[in-house]
Design an enzyme around this catalytic site. Structure first.
Site, short mmCIF file in Angstrom:
data_model
loop_
_atom_site.label_atom_id
_atom_site.label_comp_id
_atom_site.label_asym_id
_atom_site.label_seq_id
_atom_site.Cartn_x
_atom_site.Cartn_y
_atom_site.Cartn_z
N GLU A 11 -18.55 12.71 -47.02
CA GLU A 11 -19.18 12.79 -45.71
C GLU A 11 -20.22 11.68 -45.59
O GLU A 11 -20.98 11.44 -46.52
CB GLU A 11 -19.79 14.19 -45.62
CG GLU A 11 -20.94 14.38 -44.73
CD GLU A 11 -21.66 15.72 -45.02
OE1 GLU A 11 -21.05 16.65 -45.59
OE2 GLU A 11 -22.85 15.81 -44.70
N HIS A 54 -22.47 23.78 -51.23
CA HIS A 54 -21.20 24.49 -51.03
C HIS A 54 -20.87 25.42 -52.18
O HIS A 54 -19.87 25.24 -52.87
CB HIS A 54 -20.06 23.47 -50.87
CG HIS A 54 -20.20 22.55 -49.70
ND1 HIS A 54 -19.45 21.40 -49.56
CD2 HIS A 54 -21.00 22.61 -48.61
CE1 HIS A 54 -19.78 20.79 -48.42
NE2 HIS A 54 -20.72 21.50 -47.83
N ASN A 113 -15.93 20.54 -46.13
CA ASN A 113 -17.04 21.46 -45.88
C ASN A 113 -16.45 22.85 -45.58
O ASN A 113 -15.49 22.96 -44.83
CB ASN A 113 -17.87 20.95 -44.71
CG ASN A 113 -18.13 19.46 -44.85
OD1 ASN A 113 -17.20 18.67 -44.84
ND2 ASN A 113 -19.37 19.09 -45.00
P1 FAE Z 1 -24.06 32.59 -46.03
O1 FAE Z 1 -23.90 31.80 -44.80
O2 FAE Z 1 -24.86 32.01 -47.15
O3 FAE Z 1 -24.71 33.99 -45.60
C1 FAE Z 1 -25.14 34.96 -46.51
C2 FAE Z 1 -26.28 35.74 -45.88
O4 FAE Z 1 -26.49 36.93 -46.62
C3 FAE Z 1 -27.60 35.00 -45.85
O5 FAE Z 1 -28.18 35.10 -44.56
C4 FAE Z 1 -28.44 35.72 -46.91
O6 FAE Z 1 -29.83 35.72 -46.60
C5 FAE Z 1 -27.87 37.12 -46.85
N1 FAE Z 1 -27.97 37.87 -48.11
C6 FAE Z 1 -27.61 37.47 -49.34
N2 FAE Z 1 -27.80 38.43 -50.25
C7 FAE Z 1 -28.28 39.52 -49.56
C8 FAE Z 1 -28.68 40.83 -49.96
N3 FAE Z 1 -28.60 41.24 -51.24
N4 FAE Z 1 -29.13 41.67 -49.00
C9 FAE Z 1 -29.23 41.25 -47.70
N5 FAE Z 1 -28.86 40.01 -47.29
C10 FAE Z 1 -28.39 39.15 -48.21
O7 FAE Z 1 -22.66 33.01 -46.66
N6 FAE Z 1 -20.70 23.93 -44.55
C11 FAE Z 1 -19.88 23.35 -43.65
O8 FAE Z 1 -18.74 23.80 -43.47
N7 FAE Z 1 -20.29 22.26 -42.92
C12 FAE Z 1 -21.53 21.70 -43.09
O9 FAE Z 1 -21.88 20.72 -42.42
C13 FAE Z 1 -22.41 22.29 -44.05
N8 FAE Z 1 -23.64 21.77 -44.29
C14 FAE Z 1 -24.51 22.45 -45.10
C15 FAE Z 1 -25.84 22.00 -45.22
C16 FAE Z 1 -26.76 22.74 -45.95
C17 FAE Z 1 -28.18 22.25 -46.08
C18 FAE Z 1 -26.35 23.95 -46.59
C19 FAE Z 1 -27.33 24.78 -47.37
C20 FAE Z 1 -25.04 24.38 -46.49
C21 FAE Z 1 -24.12 23.65 -45.75
N9 FAE Z 1 -22.81 24.09 -45.60
C22 FAE Z 1 -21.95 23.45 -44.74
C23 FAE Z 1 -22.31 25.28 -46.32
C24 FAE Z 1 -22.20 26.52 -45.42
O10 FAE Z 1 -23.40 26.73 -44.71
C25 FAE Z 1 -21.86 27.73 -46.31
O11 FAE Z 1 -20.62 27.47 -46.93
C26 FAE Z 1 -21.78 29.03 -45.53
O12 FAE Z 1 -22.99 29.32 -44.88
C27 FAE Z 1 -21.39 30.18 -46.43
O13 FAE Z 1 -21.10 31.30 -45.63
P2 FAE Z 1 -21.13 32.77 -46.24
O14 FAE Z 1 -20.74 33.70 -45.18
O15 FAE Z 1 -20.38 32.77 -47.51
#
Ligand code: FAE
Length: 530
Positions: free
Chosen positions: A383, A469, A507
């Site tokens: 990217e 990721h 991503n």
């Molecule tokens: P996630 O979005 O992490 O959600 C999990 C949620 O559960 C969070 O709000 C936590 O606070 C909550 N949680 C966790 N444990 C507990 C618990 N025990 N009790 C209550 N709440 C809890 O998971 N991906 C892309 O496709 N494109 C991009 O451009 C991209 N850029 C990124 C840039 C950054 C800086 C970061 C950090 C990530 C990026 N990603 C990108 C990755 C993407 O955001 C990530 O793969 C997803 O957010 C994961 O989704 P999930 O539903 O697995």
């Protein structure tokens, strides 16, 4: 979109997002719900919406806060250049991915501890960035909404019907997420993407292919920012600590619709700590409610018939590894905790010639990648990342996604009650070697060199110690059946990034969303009583 209201019960200090009832009264506190969803990222948001639409009363438990109330400066999120307590999850100093510039620690700032929006979770040889709050990673990510190559998806998910994924669930996910693409004519002319055009030219000179990538940031809004008719967000450096405008994060898409069904309630600042099963087969959860200092102010018990885990690769895997190892869910498969990877992430910068200016003005939303995935000897998708400092710095920055086959496992640490991650520096070295091969070619074709000043004082070129990721830990078809149903435990489901076996080549959030849609369609058709 429904009448979404944020209600704060002052007496209990409980912040609850709910749907205003006709009488205006707050809905009754829910301690038992037919369905509970842990986490409000992509996996959790899809589960909540589809359950709500099916008429099933659903409670979402999210450890972070709701990001919908302006602070004293009138903004919901703080700026990247002057981060405050809102930036990071209980830190006294920010921990940005680029630690230094010209070897100076000019990037990070002292802050006060607070439930900020970005967390960096440290393991022995790897740290993982995750979003915290209603919307999870969608609040902090770069919005790149990429559908993986069909052949690689099929390689990673051999038991999933990829025709159905590409015919039904990927299109559904993209449309729900509000995916759009930059106007090519504007892209070619705007100063805000000069940095991308320079990197494209250098890739082309190397004989490499580049490709536009879609995004969930509203490009119409971005063009108005550039024209000076809308408040700047992506064009004001906002991204990793949240976007105040323009980004279609989950709180504006899936979660807004979920609340709009009238069946979904979100409890914020509640972290689920333990899961066990009652004699009748229903689920029991223990959750700690914290205040803004991080103090546990209440420990709550919840019960439900259907439990959906959407805590992300780290959150979900930790809960299940702990449940197996402490004996509350002893029949969990041995593969729970295994199959974790970084999607091969490596970040690096190149130093351009003086005449190749990248521009002081850079949009924070990436729109292009260097696609060398078809190179079977060294598959990489890189990217083209922004580095918006407000001054010309001649740096081309990249987040490389490499086909690193290394996988690690989480293990339970009985001393802390948390998990440890077996990822090592040797695992990261595989990603670095692949990124280096590609960028050595680009440097050699353009007579350029790497930047040595971006990742700390040790002249580090490749940032190989963090990932954006995190993927895996409860891999589809191993820890679960082919639809995310946890093996050995009926009515327990995983819907998030822990299902993806460590690598998806692009991503990941579109893949996570599409898989969650597929799980929910199957579960609602087969598992829930009519
Ligand atoms: P996630 O979005 O992490 O959600 C999990 C949620 O559960 C969070 O709000 C936590 O606070 C909550 N949680 C966790 N444990 C507990 C618990 N025990 N009790 C209550 N709440 C809890 O998971 N991906 C892309 O496709 N494109 C991009 O451009 C991209 N850029 C990124 C840039 C950054 C800086 C970061 C950090 C990530 C990026 N990603 C990108 C990755 C993407 O955001 C990530 O793969 C997803 O957010 C994961 O989704 P999930 O539903 O697995």
């Amino acid at each position: 979109m429904g009448m979404v209201a944020l209600q704060t019960a002052a007496a209990s200090g409980l912040t609850r997002i709910g749907l205003q009832t006709a009488s205006g009264a707050e809905p009754a506190a829910v301690d038992n719900a037919p369905a509970i969803v842990v986490g409000s990222g992509y996996g959790g948001a899809v589960a909540a919406l589809r359950l709500g639409q099916a008429g099933i009363r659903t409670l979402v438990l999210e450890m972070g806060r709701a990001w919908n109330t302006p602070g004293a400066d009138g903004k919901v999120f703080c700026s990247t250049s002057a981060p405050d307590q809102r930036s990071m999850w209980f830190r006294t100093r920010t921990e940005a991915p680029l630690a230094t510039f010209l070897w100076l620690d000019v990037v990070n700032r002292d802050i006060s501890a607070y439930p900020g929006v970005l967390d960096r979770v440290h393991f022995d040889a790897m740290s993982v960035y995750v979003g915290r709050g209603v919307g999870g990673g969608s609040l902090v990510n770069g919005g790149m909404a990429v559908t993986p190559l069909k052949a690689y998806f099929a390689e990673q998910f051999p038991t999933v019907d990829s025709a159905e994924m590409y015919g039904t669930y990927f299109p559904r996910a993209r449309s729900m997420l509000g995916v759009n693409t930059v106007d090519p004519a504007w892209f070619e002319s705007t100063e805000w993407y000069r940095f991308t055009r320079i990197s494209r030219a250098h890739a082309q000179k190397t004989g490499l292919k580049t490709t536009f990538v879609p995004n969930v940031y509203d490009f119409g809004y971005m063009q108005r920012e550039a024209a000076g008719t809308a408040t700047k967000s992506a064009l004001a450096g906002e991204v990793i600590y949240g976007n105040n405008h323009g980004k279609r994060s989950l709180d504006k898409t899936y979660l807004a619709s979920a609340l709009g069904t009238g069946n979904v309630t979100i409890h914020t600042m509640e972290k689920v700590r333990a899961i066990s099963r009652a004699a009748d087969g229903s689920w029991l959860l223990t959750a700690d409610r914290i205040d803004t200092t991080g103090t546990v102010v209440e420990t709550k018990q919840y019960g439900c018939a259907y439990l959906f885990l959407g805590g992300g690769s780290l959150g979900t895997t930790e809960l299940l590894v702990r449940a197996r190892e402490t004996g509350t869910l002893p029949a969990l498969d041995a593969s729970v905790g295994a199959g974790w990877g970084t999607n091969g992430n490596v970040m690096l910068g190149r130093a351009n010639h003086l005449w190749d200016t990248v521009g002081a003005n850079q949009s924070t939303m990436p729109v292009m990648g260097i696609d060398d995935w078809a190179n079977t000897a060294n598959p990489v998708f890189a990217e083209i990342a922004p580095l918006p400092t407000g001054l010309e710095h001649w740096v081309s920055l990249y987040l490389a996604i490499t086909k690193n086959p290394s996988r690690a496992s989480f293990s339970y640490d009985s001393g802390t009650g948390g998990v440890r991650l077996g990822w090592t520096a040797a695992h990261s070295a595989v990603s670095v070697a692949m990124a280096k091969k590609l960028f050595d070619r680009i440097n050699s074709a353009n007579s350029t060199i790497y930047r040595y000043d971006l990742f700390g004082s040790s002249n580090k070129v490749f940032a190989d110690d963090f990932t954006y990721h995190p993927l895996g830990g409860c891999v589809l078809g191993k820890a679960t059946d082919n639809y995310g149903r946890v093996k050995g435990y009926p009515r327990l489901y995983v819907t998030d990034g822990s299902l993806v076996p460590g690598s998806i080549g692009v991503n990941p959030f579109v893949t996570i969303t599409a898989l969650a849609e597929r799980t929910m369609a199957r579960v609602l058709a087969e598992d829930t009583a009519p």
